[in-house]
Design a protein around this motif. Structure first.
Motif, PDB file in Angstrom:
ATOM      1  N   TYR A 228      10.406   4.910  -7.735  1.00  0.00           N
ATOM      2  CA  TYR A 228      10.192   6.333  -8.036  1.00  0.00           C
ATOM      3  C   TYR A 228       8.718   6.679  -7.936  1.00  0.00           C
ATOM      4  CZ  TYR A 228      10.560  10.805 -10.424  1.00  0.00           C
ATOM      5  OH  TYR A 228      10.589  12.109 -10.412  1.00  0.00           O
ATOM      6  N   CYS A 229       7.989   5.634  -8.335  1.00  0.00           N
ATOM      7  CA  CYS A 229       6.262   5.880  -8.131  1.00  0.00           C
ATOM      8  C   CYS A 229       5.845   6.449  -6.601  1.00  0.00           C
ATOM      9  CB  CYS A 229       5.519   4.692  -8.594  1.00  0.00           C
ATOM     10  SG  CYS A 229       3.874   5.164  -9.185  1.00  0.00           S
ATOM     11  N   MET A 230       6.489   5.952  -5.866  1.00  0.00           N
ATOM     12  CA  MET A 230       6.448   6.248  -4.369  1.00  0.00           C
ATOM     13  C   MET A 230       6.503   7.621  -4.238  1.00  0.00           C
ATOM     14  SD  MET A 230       7.979   3.111  -2.363  1.00  0.00           S
ATOM     15  CE  MET A 230       7.951   1.518  -3.005  1.00  0.00           C
ATOM     16  N   VAL A 231       7.669   8.377  -4.652  1.00  0.00           N
ATOM     17  CA  VAL A 231       7.847   9.799  -4.565  1.00  0.00           C
ATOM     18  C   VAL A 231       7.095  10.528  -5.504  1.00  0.00           C
ATOM     19  CG1 VAL A 231       9.752  11.517  -5.182  1.00  0.00           C
ATOM     20  CG2 VAL A 231      10.508   9.184  -4.488  1.00  0.00           C
ATOM     21  N   MET A 232       6.573  10.030  -6.659  1.00  0.00           N
ATOM     22  CA  MET A 232       5.868  10.716  -7.525  1.00  0.00           C
ATOM     23  C   MET A 232       4.472  10.906  -7.115  1.00  0.00           C
ATOM     24  SD  MET A 232       5.525  12.872  -9.925  1.00  0.00           S
ATOM     25  CE  MET A 232       7.143  12.555 -10.410  1.00  0.00           C
ATOM     26  N   ASN A 235       4.282  13.765  -4.888  1.00  0.00           N
ATOM     27  CA  ASN A 235       4.366  14.922  -5.388  1.00  0.00           C
ATOM     28  C   ASN A 235       3.022  15.386  -6.042  1.00  0.00           C
ATOM     29  OD1 ASN A 235       6.990  15.291  -4.951  1.00  0.00           O
ATOM     30  ND2 ASN A 235       7.813  14.535  -7.137  1.00  0.00           N
ATOM     31  N   MET A 236       2.122  14.279  -6.277  1.00  0.00           N
ATOM     32  CA  MET A 236       0.957  14.416  -7.182  1.00  0.00           C
ATOM     33  C   MET A 236      -0.149  14.777  -6.053  1.00  0.00           C
ATOM     34  SD  MET A 236       1.146  12.013 -10.240  1.00  0.00           S
ATOM     35  CE  MET A 236       0.228  12.512 -11.367  1.00  0.00           C
ATOM     36  N   THR A 237      -0.063  14.451  -4.872  1.00  0.00           N
ATOM     37  CA  THR A 237      -1.032  14.547  -3.790  1.00  0.00           C
ATOM     38  C   THR A 237      -0.733  14.927  -2.726  1.00  0.00           C
ATOM     39  OG1 THR A 237      -0.547  12.331  -2.745  1.00  0.00           O
ATOM     40  CG2 THR A 237      -1.673  12.005  -4.938  1.00  0.00           C
ATOM     41  N   GLY A 238       0.640  15.160  -2.336  1.00  0.00           N
ATOM     42  CA  GLY A 238       0.798  15.853  -1.200  1.00  0.00           C
ATOM     43  C   GLY A 238       0.401  17.451  -1.301  1.00  0.00           C
ATOM     44  N   PRO A 239       0.789  18.117  -1.981  1.00  0.00           N
ATOM     45  CA  PRO A 239       0.283  19.464  -1.848  1.00  0.00           C
ATOM     46  C   PRO A 239      -1.306  19.743  -1.748  1.00  0.00           C
ATOM     47  CG  PRO A 239       1.860  19.113  -4.024  1.00  0.00           C
ATOM     48  CD  PRO A 239       1.271  17.494  -3.311  1.00  0.00           C
ATOM     49  N   ILE A 363      -3.558   7.489  -8.238  1.00  0.00           N
ATOM     50  CA  ILE A 363      -4.374   8.629  -7.815  1.00  0.00           C
ATOM     51  C   ILE A 363      -5.681   8.896  -8.167  1.00  0.00           C
ATOM     52  CG2 ILE A 363      -2.008  10.012  -7.417  1.00  0.00           C
ATOM     53  CD1 ILE A 363      -2.875  11.744  -9.845  1.00  0.00           C
ATOM     54  N   TYR A 364      -6.087   8.198  -9.403  1.00  0.00           N
ATOM     55  CA  TYR A 364      -7.284   8.254  -9.937  1.00  0.00           C
ATOM     56  C   TYR A 364      -8.288   7.106  -9.140  1.00  0.00           C
ATOM     57  CZ  TYR A 364     -11.042   7.695 -13.160  1.00  0.00           C
ATOM     58  OH  TYR A 364     -12.379   7.712 -13.784  1.00  0.00           O
ATOM     59  N   LEU A 365      -7.739   6.054  -8.878  1.00  0.00           N
ATOM     60  CA  LEU A 365      -8.419   4.960  -7.874  1.00  0.00           C
ATOM     61  C   LEU A 365      -8.523   5.695  -6.280  1.00  0.00           C
ATOM     62  CD1 LEU A 365      -7.148   1.738  -9.378  1.00  0.00           C
ATOM     63  CD2 LEU A 365      -9.244   2.777  -9.896  1.00  0.00           C
ATOM     64  N   ILE A 366      -7.260   6.134  -5.985  1.00  0.00           N
ATOM     65  CA  ILE A 366      -7.348   6.679  -4.595  1.00  0.00           C
ATOM     66  C   ILE A 366      -6.969   8.182  -4.547  1.00  0.00           C
ATOM     67  CG2 ILE A 366      -6.313   6.281  -2.171  1.00  0.00           C
ATOM     68  CD1 ILE A 366      -5.169   3.631  -3.367  1.00  0.00           C
ATOM     69  N   PRO A 367      -8.000   8.928  -4.581  1.00  0.00           N
ATOM     70  CA  PRO A 367      -7.883  10.440  -4.753  1.00  0.00           C
ATOM     71  C   PRO A 367      -7.051  11.115  -3.585  1.00  0.00           C
ATOM     72  CG  PRO A 367     -10.129   9.843  -5.151  1.00  0.00           C
ATOM     73  CD  PRO A 367      -9.526   8.592  -4.677  1.00  0.00           C
ATOM     74  N   SER A 372      -4.360   9.005   5.100  1.00  0.00           N
ATOM     75  CA  SER A 372      -4.701   7.586   5.060  1.00  0.00           C
ATOM     76  C   SER A 372      -4.669   7.140   3.516  1.00  0.00           C
ATOM     77  CB  SER A 372      -6.187   7.270   5.637  1.00  0.00           C
ATOM     78  OG  SER A 372      -6.374   6.134   5.568  1.00  0.00           O
ATOM     79  N   ASN A 373      -5.146   7.754   2.636  1.00  0.00           N
ATOM     80  CA  ASN A 373      -5.239   7.270   1.192  1.00  0.00           C
ATOM     81  C   ASN A 373      -3.863   7.300   0.668  1.00  0.00           C
ATOM     82  OD1 ASN A 373      -7.832   7.185   1.284  1.00  0.00           O
ATOM     83  ND2 ASN A 373      -8.351   8.619  -0.339  1.00  0.00           N
ATOM     84  N   LEU A 374      -2.802   8.511   1.109  1.00  0.00           N
ATOM     85  CA  LEU A 374      -1.480   8.251   0.738  1.00  0.00           C
ATOM     86  C   LEU A 374      -0.937   7.015   1.047  1.00  0.00           C
ATOM     87  CD1 LEU A 374       0.814   9.621  -0.612  1.00  0.00           C
ATOM     88  CD2 LEU A 374       1.238  10.765   1.544  1.00  0.00           C
ATOM     89  N   ALA A 375      -1.224   6.692   2.374  1.00  0.00           N
ATOM     90  CA  ALA A 375      -0.496   5.281   3.174  1.00  0.00           C
ATOM     91  C   ALA A 375      -1.206   4.113   1.986  1.00  0.00           C
ATOM     92  CB  ALA A 375      -1.155   5.413   4.460  1.00  0.00           C
ATOM     93  N   TYR A 376      -2.455   4.108   1.564  1.00  0.00           N
ATOM     94  CA  TYR A 376      -2.576   2.975   1.035  1.00  0.00           C
ATOM     95  C   TYR A 376      -2.193   3.003  -0.520  1.00  0.00           C
ATOM     96  CZ  TYR A 376      -6.732   1.637   4.157  1.00  0.00           C
ATOM     97  OH  TYR A 376      -7.327   1.197   5.108  1.00  0.00           O
ATOM     98  N   SER A 377      -1.732   3.851  -1.011  1.00  0.00           N
ATOM     99  CA  SER A 377      -0.945   4.293  -2.067  1.00  0.00           C
ATOM    100  C   SER A 377       0.465   3.502  -2.028  1.00  0.00           C
ATOM    101  CB  SER A 377      -1.100   5.616  -2.691  1.00  0.00           C
ATOM    102  OG  SER A 377      -2.276   6.247  -3.008  1.00  0.00           O
ATOM    103  N   TYR A 378       0.980   4.121  -0.923  1.00  0.00           N
ATOM    104  CA  TYR A 378       2.343   3.594  -0.790  1.00  0.00           C
ATOM    105  C   TYR A 378       2.239   2.097  -0.572  1.00  0.00           C
ATOM    106  CZ  TYR A 378       4.340   8.035   0.400  1.00  0.00           C
ATOM    107  OH  TYR A 378       4.788   9.554   0.351  1.00  0.00           O
ATOM    108  N   LEU A 379       1.275   1.613   0.241  1.00  0.00           N
ATOM    109  CA  LEU A 379       1.134  -0.007   0.496  1.00  0.00           C
ATOM    110  C   LEU A 379       1.063  -0.699  -0.729  1.00  0.00           C
ATOM    111  CD1 LEU A 379       1.011  -2.183   2.712  1.00  0.00           C
ATOM    112  CD2 LEU A 379      -1.604  -1.778   2.532  1.00  0.00           C
TER     113      LEU A 379
END
Length: 401
Positions: A228-232, A235-239, A363-367, A372-379
């Motif tokens: 669920y964290c992948m979805v959240m 939600n927190m960064t996509g917009p 999201i604090y560590l990877i704004p 690209s940053n979203l992809a690193y978060s997913y990874l």
């Protein structure tokens, strides 16, 4: 004071529909104002991270409340606690819509989390109270599919509410929904707990301890949190990526979230269709697909980065999240049928505590700056999922030998 009444047999069908309607409330309480996050930050004169904290505080309070509310529901019943929580949730939503004070919004979001925790856990327990056998298994496997209606419908509705009426309209919508369900519950629902548990703190603590010590149950909840964290994270960064980097409107944000909400539902439906397939094998294939998708996403961002590439790769990853979530959610909720409220509360509570701290930390560590940053978060989350699954598989292999 709301009087307790027993659920009437002739109302069971409508009461079940109402229970399903409340299962996605946690998603509605976050996803409906996701398209409004950039506008809220500007209107309230606060930073992006401050307005993102309204999501984090909801998740933390929602998770923590579930850790404790299960024992109250098993001891004092589902109905009255659910009704009181609906009324308080509606009031808190109206207060959010009528203030420009970010700290008061923080407080109301904490109240949202606590009340939604009570509502959702009571409705999960409702199904275990009323149904059994294959019918119960069928309904439990539908939970994550029904829950996925929130990330599909809520941002879509929220995007239009934001565009035509402002961010406050999202919270008036939540209040109106809660009030309507309150009166329908008053007419058609009732108490379903047949045998209340004595409220003895020592006995309750032992039940909690036994559940947490069950490694397969606890690690299953960790997998729920990671999926669920992948979805959240999105939600927190996509917009912010869509509005600030791609320069698109809140309506586009809403449509994008609708598509990714559909991805979660697709994953849940595939999980339900493969419910009788070998558990470990199907989940390893699923997480392998996610890993391949995120690695391809990272490579592709070196050449192209636009809305279509963002949604394409996120869709695959979110579908995988829906698959994992549905599989482990059904598994965890069915482990302890004699203490359904506590099991439901622990499952949801630990899950959301993991989600709240992990998503906010990432999201604090990877704004939220680009794809690209979203992809690193997913990874990060997918690699953690692989590691936890390997531990679960090793434990399963030892138990069968």
């Amino acid at each position: 004071m709301i009087a307790t009444k027993t659920l009437k047999q002739q109302h069971q069908g409508i009461s079940t529909i109402l229970a399903f309607a409340l299962i996605p409330l946690s998603g509605f309480a976050t996803d409906i104002y996701v398209p409004s996050l950039p506008t809220m930050a500007a209107a309230l004169n606060v930073s992006d991270i401050q307005v993102q904290l309204t999501l984090g505080l909801f998740l933390i309070s929602y998770g923590v409340s579930q850790l404790f509310v299960g024992s109250l529901l098993d001891s004092f019943g589902r109905y009255r606690i659910n009704m009181i929580s609906l009324a308080i949730f509606a009031l808190a939503s109206i207060i959010v819509a009528n203030t420009a004070n970010i700290y008061l919004i923080y407080l109301m979001r904490i109240i949202h989390g606590v009340t939604v925790g009570a509502i959702v856990v009571s409705k999960r327990a409702y199904f275990i109270d009323v149904f059994s056998g294959d019918k119960l298994k069928h309904y439990l496997s539908m939970f994550s599919i029904i829950w996925a209606t929130a990330p599909i419908i809520a941002p879509f509705v929220g995007g239009y509410l934001q565009t035509y009426f402002g961010w406050q309209a999202n919270f008036y919508f939540l209040a109106g929904f809660a009030i309507i369900i309150f009166f329908l519950e008053l007419i058609f629902s009732g108490e379903t707990l047949k045998q209340p548990m004595d409220f003895h703190l020592k006995k309750i603590a032992l039940i909690y301890s036994d559940m947490i010590k069950t490694a397969s149950f606890t690690l299953g909840i960790v997998m729920l949190g990671l999926s669920y964290c992948m979805v959240m994270i999105y939600n927190m960064t996509g917009p912010f990526i869509i509005e600030h980097q791609l320069h698109l409107s809140p309506v586009v944000i809403g449509y994008s979230s609708l598509i990714l909400g559909a991805a979660v539902m697709v994953g849940g439906l595939i999980s339900k269709a493969t419910i009788n397939k070998p558990f470990n094998k199907k989940l390893m294939i699923n997480v392998g697909v996610q890993l391949l998708a995120v690695l391809t996403m990272l490579i592709s961002t070196q050449f192209v980065s636009n809305l279509y590439s963002l949604i394409f790769f996120a869709f695959i990853i979110h579908a995988g999240s829906g698959y994992t979530f549905n599989s482990y959610f059904t598994f965890c909720l069915s482990r302890f049928p004699n203490n359904a409220g506590i099991a439901s509360g622990l499952t949801g509570g630990i899950n959301y505590v993991i989600v709240s701290f992990l998503s906010y930390g990432i999201i604090y560590l990877i704004p939220a700056s680009d794809e690209s940053n979203l992809a690193y978060s997913y990874l990060i989350l997918i690699v953690l999922s692989v590691l936890i699954m390997l531990i679960i598989f090793r434990m399963t292999r030892k138990a069968t030998n």
